[in-house]
Write an enzyme that holds these catalytic residues in place. Structure first.
Site, PDB file in Angstrom:
ATOM      1  N   CYS A 135       0.811  -1.222   0.000  1.00 13.59           N
ATOM      2  CA  CYS A 135       0.000   0.000   0.000  1.00 13.59           C
ATOM      3  C   CYS A 135       0.843   1.271   0.000  1.00 13.59           C
ATOM      4  O   CYS A 135       0.625   2.171  -0.825  1.00 13.59           O
ATOM      5  CB  CYS A 135      -0.966  -0.013   1.174  1.00 13.59           C
ATOM      6  N   HIS A 187      -2.579   0.965   6.772  1.00 15.03           N
ATOM      7  CA  HIS A 187      -2.986   0.955   5.363  1.00 15.03           C
ATOM      8  C   HIS A 187      -3.172   2.378   4.861  1.00 15.03           C
ATOM      9  O   HIS A 187      -3.498   3.289   5.618  1.00 15.03           O
ATOM     10  CB  HIS A 187      -4.284   0.169   5.182  1.00 15.03           C
ATOM     11  N   HIS A 222      -5.885   1.723  -4.349  1.00 15.24           N
ATOM     12  CA  HIS A 222      -4.992   1.202  -3.314  1.00 15.24           C
ATOM     13  C   HIS A 222      -4.564  -0.218  -3.635  1.00 15.24           C
ATOM     14  O   HIS A 222      -5.157  -0.894  -4.480  1.00 15.24           O
ATOM     15  CB  HIS A 222      -5.662   1.265  -1.931  1.00 15.24           C
TER      16      HIS A 222
END
Length: 399
Positions: free
Chosen positions: A311, A359, A371
Site C-alpha cells: 500500500c 494501510h 490502493h
C-alpha cells in the site's frame, strides 16, 4: 413435531475480509447466497463463520501492520549499511595514510640512529600507542627538525582519527546487526500471519465461502452507498463555495460591500472546504495517472514496483511520478503533509486507515480511492469505506 429450523443469529457486525477465494465462491447459486448470508455458529467444535471471518480479517490487518514495520526496518537497515560502507572506506583510506606517515617517521628515526643524533629503538617507536609520548619521554622533540615535528604531529592526528573511525565503524556494524535481526523478525511475522490466514480460509467449505461472498457483497454495496453520499456532500459544498465566490466578486465589482454585510455564513459554525491551489491539482493528476496505470498489478508486501506494490509503496511511487518525495512507510507518510477532514478530501490526497496506520490509499474523488489492498489481491479502485467508516484514520494532502 418440533421444528428443527436453526434460530437466526442476532448478527453482530464484524469487519469484513477481502479474499481472492471469494471470486470462485461468488459462482454459488443466488438462492444459497440469499438464504445463508448470515453466519451460523458451528456445533461440531469448529469455529463459527463469524469467528473465522474476524480472525482472518484481524490476521490481514496484523500482516499489514507488520509489513509497515518490515518496510521501516528495511529502510533503516539500508541506511545503516550505507553508513557502515562509508565508514569502512574511510578507515581504509586513513589506515593507508597512517601507514605512509609511519614509514616516514621510521625513515628519519633510522637516519638519526645511524648518524648518532639519537638512539631510539625504531621498532619500539613504531609500535608505541602514542608517538608523541615516546618522543617526549626520550627528550627527542627538541632535536627534531621542523619537517620531522610536522611528521610526528601528522602521525599522531592520523592515528587518533583512525582509531575514532574504527570505533564508529564497529558500533555501526553492531547496530546494523540488530537492525537485520529486526528485519528478519518483521518478515517472519508477516509470513506467519499470512500463512495462518490462508490455512483458515482453506478449511472453509464451499457453503461457508458462499456465505462470506454474500457478506462481502453486502459490505461492498454499503461502501458504495457511503461513497456516493460523500460525493454528493462534496459536490454540494463545492457548489456553495463557488456561489459565495461569485457573490463576493459581484459585490466587490459593484462597490456595494460597505454597510450591506459581507458575512454570508449560515450560522452553522461549519468550516467550508478550501480548494487546493492549481499546482497541487497538476501534481495530483500526475500521481493519479501513475496509480491508474498500476491497476491490476499484484499486492506484494514490501514491494515498491514496478511489477508489484504494497500500500505505501504504491502511494510513494505515485507521488514520485509527480516529483514529490514521500517517506517509505505509512507511519511517516501520515506526517508528510496537511491533515484535512474526510469531507474536504481532494483527488491525490492520502487516506489512512486504522489506529495503527497500517494501510493507505490514494483518493481519486467521489468517495473512491486507488490502493493495493492486501496479499492475494491486486491494485484496484475501491470505496474509502471498504472496511467501514470507522476504519478511516485521517486524510493527508502531501503537496
Amino acid at each position: 413435531m418440533a421444528s428443527h429450523r436453526k434460530p437466526r443469529p442476532t448478527g453482530t457486525r464484524v469487519a469484513g475480509i477481502r479474499t481472492p477465494a471469494l471470486a470462485t465462491a461468488a459462482l454459488t447459486s443466488v438462492a444459497l447466497l440469499s438464504q445463508t448470508a448470515d453466519a451460523t455458529p458451528s456445533n461440531d467444535g469448529r469455529p463459527s463463520l463469524e469467528e473465522v471471518e474476524k480472525k482472518v480479517d484481524d490476521l490481514y490487518r496484523q500482516a499489514g501492520s507488520a509489513t509497515e514495520k518490515y518496510n521501516a526496518a528495511k529502510e533503516k537497515t539500508a541506511k545503516q549499511r550505507k553508513r557502515v560502507d562509508r565508514l569502512l572506506d574511510d578507515v581504509a583510506q586513513r589506515t593507508q595514510k597512517l601507514n605512509e606517515a609511519r614509514e616516514e617517521l621510521g625513515s628519519f628515526a633510522s637516519a638519526q640512529y645511524r648518524t648518532g643524533a639519537a638512539v631510539p629503538e625504531t621498532a619500539t617507536f613504531l609500535l608505541a600507542d602514542s608517538p608523541q609520548d615516546y618522543f617526549d619521554q626520550n627528550q627527542l622533540m627538541s632535536r627534531l627538525t621542523g619537517r620531522q615535528k610536522d611528521a610526528v604531529d601528522d602521525y599522531v592526528a592520523q592515528q587518533s582519527e583512525t582509531m575514532k573511525k574504527r570505533r564508529e565503524a564497529t558500533e555501526s556494524l553492531e547496530t546494523l546487526t540488530e537492525s537485520q535481526k529486526d528485519l528478519k523478525t518483521a518478515k517472519a511475522t508477516v509470513q506467519k500471519k499470512l500463512a495462518t490466514a490462508r490455512e483458515l480460509l482453506s478449511e472453509l467449505t464451499a457453503e461457508e465461502k458462499a456465505r462470506l461472498a454474500a457478506i462481502e457483497k453486502k459490505k461492498q454495496q454499503e461502501a458504495a452507498r457511503k461513497a456516493a453520499e460523500l460525493a454528493k456532500q462534496q459536490e454540494a459544498a463545492e457548489h456553495e463555495r463557488q456561489e459565495r465566490e461569485r457573490e463576493e466578486a459581484a459585490r466587490q465589482e459593484s462597490g456595494a460591500g460597505s454597510g450591506t454585510g459581507t458575512d454570508t455564513g449560515t450560522g452553522t459554525g461549519t468550516t467550508e472546504p478550501s480548494a487546493p491551489d492549481a499546482s497541487y491539482g497538476t501534481k495530483a493528476e500526475k500521481a493519479l495517472a501513475f496509480a491508474r496505470a498500476q491497476i491490476g498489478k499484484p499486492y506484494v508486501w514490501g514491494a515498491t514496483g514496478p511489477g508489484s506494490y504494497d500500500c505505501s509503496g504504491l502511494t510513494q511511487a505515485a507521488w514520485k511520478a509527480a516529483d514529490v518525495s514521500l517517506p517509505r512507510t505509512t507511519y511517516d507518510q501520515v506526517n508528510a503533509g496537511t491533515t484535512v477532514p474526510v469531507s474536504q478530501a481532494q483527488p491525490g490526497d492520502l487516506v489512512f486507515f486504522y489506529d495503527d496506520l497500517s494501510h493507505v490509499g490514494l483518493y481519486i474523488g467521489n468517495g473512491m480511492m486507488i490502493h493495493a489492498p492486501k496479499p492475494g489481491a491486486y491494485v484496484r479502485e475501491e470505496s474509502i469505506y471498504y472496511d467501514g467508516e470507522g476504519s478511516i484514520h485521517s486524510v493527508v494532502r502531501p503537496a
